[in-house]
Design an enzyme around this catalytic site. Structure first.
Site, mmCIF file in Angstrom:
data_model
loop_
_atom_site.group_PDB
_atom_site.id
_atom_site.type_symbol
_atom_site.label_atom_id
_atom_site.label_comp_id
_atom_site.label_asym_id
_atom_site.label_seq_id
_atom_site.Cartn_x
_atom_site.Cartn_y
_atom_site.Cartn_z
ATOM 1 N N ILE A 9 -29.374 25.015 -5.438
ATOM 2 C CA ILE A 9 -30.516 25.600 -6.167
ATOM 3 C C ILE A 9 -31.830 24.928 -5.775
ATOM 4 O O ILE A 9 -32.822 25.592 -5.510
ATOM 5 C CB ILE A 9 -30.313 25.499 -7.705
ATOM 6 N N ARG A 54 -37.931 13.730 -22.602
ATOM 7 C CA ARG A 54 -38.346 15.132 -22.442
ATOM 8 C C ARG A 54 -37.233 16.073 -22.888
ATOM 9 O O ARG A 54 -37.517 17.157 -23.394
ATOM 10 C CB ARG A 54 -38.672 15.419 -20.973
ATOM 11 N N CYS A 102 -43.277 18.722 -7.661
ATOM 12 C CA CYS A 102 -42.272 18.433 -8.673
ATOM 13 C C CYS A 102 -41.233 17.535 -8.051
ATOM 14 O O CYS A 102 -40.927 17.668 -6.871
ATOM 15 C CB CYS A 102 -41.651 19.743 -9.136
ATOM 16 N N LYS A 127 -33.055 22.951 -25.231
ATOM 17 C CA LYS A 127 -34.449 22.843 -24.764
ATOM 18 C C LYS A 127 -34.850 24.078 -23.964
ATOM 19 O O LYS A 127 -35.906 24.656 -24.176
ATOM 20 C CB LYS A 127 -34.608 21.593 -23.886
ATOM 21 N N ASN A 128 -33.981 24.480 -23.034
ATOM 22 C CA ASN A 128 -34.352 25.568 -22.132
ATOM 23 C C ASN A 128 -34.284 26.944 -22.785
ATOM 24 O O ASN A 128 -34.685 27.936 -22.182
ATOM 25 C CB ASN A 128 -33.486 25.541 -20.871
ATOM 26 N N ARG A 136 -43.277 22.144 -16.034
ATOM 27 C CA ARG A 136 -43.298 23.393 -15.274
ATOM 28 C C ARG A 136 -43.051 24.623 -16.146
ATOM 29 O O ARG A 136 -43.550 25.709 -15.860
ATOM 30 C CB ARG A 136 -42.196 23.349 -14.208
ATOM 31 N N ASP A 176 -28.409 21.561 -13.435
ATOM 32 C CA ASP A 176 -28.834 20.574 -14.435
ATOM 33 C C ASP A 176 -27.700 19.634 -14.851
ATOM 34 O O ASP A 176 -27.923 18.720 -15.657
ATOM 35 C CB ASP A 176 -29.410 21.283 -15.680
ATOM 36 N N ARG A 212 -40.284 24.288 -5.749
ATOM 37 C CA ARG A 212 -40.263 25.160 -6.925
ATOM 38 C C ARG A 212 -41.484 26.070 -7.057
ATOM 39 O O ARG A 212 -42.305 25.913 -7.962
ATOM 40 C CB ARG A 212 -40.084 24.324 -8.195
HETATM 41 C C1 UD1 Z 1 -34.797 26.671 -14.983
HETATM 42 C C2 UD1 Z 1 -34.543 25.524 -15.926
HETATM 43 C C3 UD1 Z 1 -34.176 24.282 -15.154
HETATM 44 C C4 UD1 Z 1 -32.995 24.578 -14.220
HETATM 45 C C5 UD1 Z 1 -33.252 25.809 -13.361
HETATM 46 C C6 UD1 Z 1 -32.039 26.246 -12.567
HETATM 47 C C7 UD1 Z 1 -35.974 26.042 -17.798
HETATM 48 C C8 UD1 Z 1 -37.190 25.713 -18.583
HETATM 49 N N1 UD1 Z 1 -35.744 25.308 -16.708
HETATM 50 O O1 UD1 Z 1 -35.897 26.289 -14.151
HETATM 51 O O2 UD1 Z 1 -33.820 23.258 -16.076
HETATM 52 O O3 UD1 Z 1 -32.771 23.468 -13.387
HETATM 53 O O4 UD1 Z 1 -33.639 26.912 -14.195
HETATM 54 O O5 UD1 Z 1 -30.978 26.491 -13.411
HETATM 55 O O6 UD1 Z 1 -35.219 26.909 -18.167
HETATM 56 N N2 UD1 Z 1 -37.823 29.982 -7.126
HETATM 57 C C9 UD1 Z 1 -38.667 30.554 -6.202
HETATM 58 N N3 UD1 Z 1 -39.711 31.313 -6.651
HETATM 59 C C10 UD1 Z 1 -39.932 31.526 -7.980
HETATM 60 C C11 UD1 Z 1 -39.065 30.947 -8.927
HETATM 61 C C12 UD1 Z 1 -38.000 30.195 -8.462
HETATM 62 O O7 UD1 Z 1 -38.499 30.383 -5.001
HETATM 63 O O8 UD1 Z 1 -40.899 32.209 -8.304
HETATM 64 C C13 UD1 Z 1 -36.667 29.180 -6.664
HETATM 65 C C14 UD1 Z 1 -36.712 27.743 -7.110
HETATM 66 O O9 UD1 Z 1 -37.479 26.947 -6.238
HETATM 67 C C15 UD1 Z 1 -35.244 27.384 -7.084
HETATM 68 C C16 UD1 Z 1 -34.552 28.667 -7.519
HETATM 69 O O10 UD1 Z 1 -35.516 29.684 -7.326
HETATM 70 O O11 UD1 Z 1 -34.843 27.081 -5.771
HETATM 71 C C17 UD1 Z 1 -34.108 28.736 -8.954
HETATM 72 O O12 UD1 Z 1 -35.121 28.247 -9.780
HETATM 73 P P1 UD1 Z 1 -35.383 28.839 -11.221
HETATM 74 O O13 UD1 Z 1 -34.166 29.475 -11.764
HETATM 75 O O14 UD1 Z 1 -36.632 29.618 -11.211
HETATM 76 O O15 UD1 Z 1 -35.669 27.489 -12.048
HETATM 77 P P2 UD1 Z 1 -36.634 27.381 -13.259
HETATM 78 O O16 UD1 Z 1 -36.660 28.669 -13.978
HETATM 79 O O17 UD1 Z 1 -37.919 26.757 -12.841
#
Ligand code: UD1
Length: 420
Positions: free
Chosen positions: A329, A399, A118, A22-23, A94, A307, A123
């Site tokens: 995370i 999902r 969320c 999915k991701n 998201r 995850d 996030r």
């Molecule tokens: C992706 C995955 C999700 C997984 C996560 C962590 C997809 C579609 N989703 O989510 O399933 O749980 O990686 O492996 O691939 N953060 C910020 N600012 C930002 C972006 C992120 O502070 O602009 C923080 C987030 O709140 C979190 C950390 O960074 O604490 C990591 O999140 P991130 O890797 O961005 O997760 P996603 O990409 O949303």
């Protein structure tokens, strides 16, 4: 609303087919926005999130067609006629934010709703925005929307992530593929799904170096072209069913699964008493004797995946020791704890860590989950519990997991979907 009923206590035996990730599929679909030509994806999973992304791309004006005998091929392409990603779609998923980079790079503007609250924490998307700003985009927030524009196009930039973000790395890598000049993304995330996206972009004509590392160098090109790309197998689906075989006992072959993508999960499961070996184009999972307590800390890849945290915790609930599960995370990703405790688990949360004291058995109960992976942890608990478990809010599960009840039932679990 659908529910899933499980009567626990049966060991599993047989085969489960692991589908495309999915991701990986979600960012790969948005890569279709980077060219007018056709991007064809194969091994596409049948998931609600994939359909949501299809709806989002379609309303940007792009044609999205499911093809192939079993509908596991997606063809995406055509001109972008609308650069707005509305709240109604973004709030459901998201990952919709993944259209931002491609839209700005190709259409030079985007209006994308902020995802909002969320279930698993705040996030924010600030890193996506800072990266695009470094590449010359002007960003404004208005009425809950991000307005990004780059009338002269994006230019290359050096961007250092303060910590690795998966979708921000993907967004910036896609944007940089069409930017003018060289972009260097340092301390980037390096999940296998990011490498899969990079491989597809290269097949479309992008110039990317350092794939699989935390330093990506992207030399922008004026345009990308058609390509066909097979999505990698889902490592989280793999890990989830490995936990199913472990908690129920027995042995299951996870067909198409790739051990090399599982990293720290294989080590944690081994410590817990679960063997995973490559066999017959897949991974064979066997619980050796009892389950033992094993500590895990979630980290960016190749560390233990957040995850998989909820599913691993379900396993630890019935281990013969204690385990400390630490979530680094996301804040607030322990909502499954209260539900597991209602089934007889002994879990205490202290800040970012949960102490799980193993109990000899769980007892079935009606439960509900607030997110995708937490839902699977309740299915796992149900497989181990005495009596009947009803998992509510199955739409979370749908999902990201395809036909859970069919896959587990085919291996001997007593599980069925109840449709109202
Ligand atoms: C992706 C995955 C999700 C997984 C996560 C962590 C997809 C579609 N989703 O989510 O399933 O749980 O990686 O492996 O691939 N953060 C910020 N600012 C930002 C972006 C992120 O502070 O602009 C923080 C987030 O709140 C979190 C950390 O960074 O604490 C990591 O999140 P991130 O890797 O961005 O997760 P996603 O990409 O949303």
């Amino acid at each position: 609303m659908d529910r899933i009923r499980i009567r626990g206590g049966r060991p599993l035996s047989g085969e489960i087919i692991i589908r495309g990730a999915k991701n990986a599929g979600l960012p790969l679909m948005t890569a279709g926005l980077l060219t007018d030509e056709r991007l064809t994806l194969t091994n596409v999973p049948r998931l609600a999130d994939i359909d949501t992304m299809g709806t989002l791309l379609a309303q940007h004006g792009v044609a999205v067609e499911r093809q192939g005998a079993d509908g596991r091929e997606l063809s995406i392409g055509g001109p972008i006629t609308n650069t707005e990603a509305p709240y109604d779609i973004v709030r459901k998923m998201r990952a919709s934010v993944l259209v931002l980079g491609p839209l700005v790079a190709r259409a030079r503007e985007a209006r994308v709703s902020l995802p909002g609250g969320c279930a698993i924490g705040t996030r924010p998307v600030d890193l996506h925005l800072k990266g695009l700003e470094a590449m010359g985009a002007t960003i404004r927030l208005d009425g809950g929307y991000v307005l990004a524009s780059a009338p002269q196009g994006l230019h290359g930039a050096d961007f250092v992530f303060p910590f690795p973000s998966v979708t921000a790395t993907e967004n910036l890598m896609m944007a940089a593929s069409l930017a003018d000049g060289r972009t260097v993304l340092a301390n980037a995330a390096r999940e296998p799904e990011i490498s899969d996206l990079a491989d597809c972009l290269v097949a479309m004509g992008a110039r990317i170096d350092g794939i699989g590392t935390d330093r990506l160098t992207i030399d922008g090109v004026p345009r990308l072209h058609a390509a066909t790309h097979a999505i990698i197998p889902d490592r989280i689906e793999t890990g989830s069913y490995a936990c199913a075989a472990a908690i129920a006992g027995g042995q299951v072959l996870l067909r198409h699964a790739r051990l090399e993508h599982l990293g720290a999960l294989v080590r944690a499961l081994a410590e817990a008493g679960v063997e995973m070996t490559e066999q017959d184009g897949g991974v064979l999972v066997r619980r050796l004797n009892g389950l033992h307590g094993a500590d895990v800390v979630t980290e960016p890849y190749p560390g233990f995946p957040t995850d998989m945290q909820a599913q691993f915790m379900a396993l630890m609930c019935v281990s013969d020791g204690a385990a400390m599960v630490t979530e680094t995370i996301f804040e607030n990703r322990f909502q499954h704890v209260a539900e597991l405790n209602r089934m007889g688990a002994r879990i205490n949360v202290h800040g970012a860590s949960a102490i799980v004291r193993g109990v000899p058995g769980l007892s079935g109960a009606p439960v509900m989950a607030t997110d995708l992976r937490a839902s699977f942890s309740l299915v796992l608990a149900g497989l181990a519990a005495g009596g009947e478990t009803i998992v509510n809010r199955v739409y979370h599960l749908d999902r990201g997991y395809e036909a859970v009840e069919e896959k587990l039932a085919a291996c001997g679990a007593d599980i069925e979907r109840l449709t109202d």
